[in-house]
Design a protein around this motif. Sequence first.
Motif, short mmCIF file in Angstrom:
data_model
loop_
_atom_site.label_atom_id
_atom_site.label_comp_id
_atom_site.label_asym_id
_atom_site.label_seq_id
_atom_site.Cartn_x
_atom_site.Cartn_y
_atom_site.Cartn_z
N UNK A 249 39.59 67.43 13.20
CA UNK A 249 38.82 67.94 12.07
C UNK A 249 37.53 67.14 11.87
N UNK A 250 37.68 65.82 11.93
CA UNK A 250 36.56 64.93 11.63
C UNK A 250 35.43 65.13 12.64
N UNK A 251 35.81 65.43 13.88
CA UNK A 251 34.80 65.60 14.94
C UNK A 251 34.78 67.04 15.42
N UNK A 252 34.90 67.97 14.46
CA UNK A 252 35.02 69.38 14.83
C UNK A 252 33.74 69.92 15.49
#
Lengths: 155, 113
Positions: free
Chosen positions: A11-14
């Motif tokens: 999610x954080x590096x989507x």
Amino acid sequence: MPVAYIPRTRDLYSDFTPYRWVENESTPFTPLTKPVAECAIAMISSGGIMYRDQPRFHREDASYRRIPIHARPDELSVWHFGYPTGDAERDANCVFPLERMRELEAAGVIGRLVDPAFSFMGGIYSARKVRDELAPQIVDELKRAHADAFFLVPA
Amino acid sequence: MEEAGIPTLCMTSALDITRSVKPPRAVFVNFPLGHQTGPPNQPELQRRIVTDAMRAFAAISSPATIVELPYVWDPNDRTWEDTDYTKGWMPVAPSREAADALEAERQAKFRRE
């Protein structure tokens, strides 16, 4: 409940290509040949610890720092982009338990703490870089120091 | 390390990653990232965690074993489990100039001593 970090990383590096976590099928295993109380134990932290004026880490940096085991707390500093470092800056023992390991050595829980201890900045995207560049250098360090065992603290 | 003949033990606070990577011996503490061997300025608790880890070192006899320690970060507040490693969780990074100034200050401080 333990936090599920793999989906959160996704999610954080989507915006990026999904990070591929290392999935090892097998695990090498070397038994301890003597009691911990007789072992020379080396320590490494991926928390990005530096001693005095050692150069700061940077992103994608697979270098490491040698930290003398008798370093004073005020001689240590922290640089890492991948976790909030405030608590480790206040007390490096959160991710680099140097004082605690010295106490265990004094109490005879471990045989000896190998001097120096080591640190690197664990936010390295390439697992290959860690495996092929960083790890062999650390193996050489541990062999030179006659370490019997290795204690790794991620951050 | 293990292939080079050196037994290892790895602390972890990320159980799913550790299950994927399968290090030879692992000790799990369910604390927020950045506190794998305890909260700041709590030497007693830090010492217990590291002592338990050394005990696990001796006790683990089969590869990829994960020993889970029973320590609880804060029995009255588990909100960190929802916020850890999510968007907005990292403090805002200083600008390049500010970071370089801090680094120059650190270098100068230790050169003076």
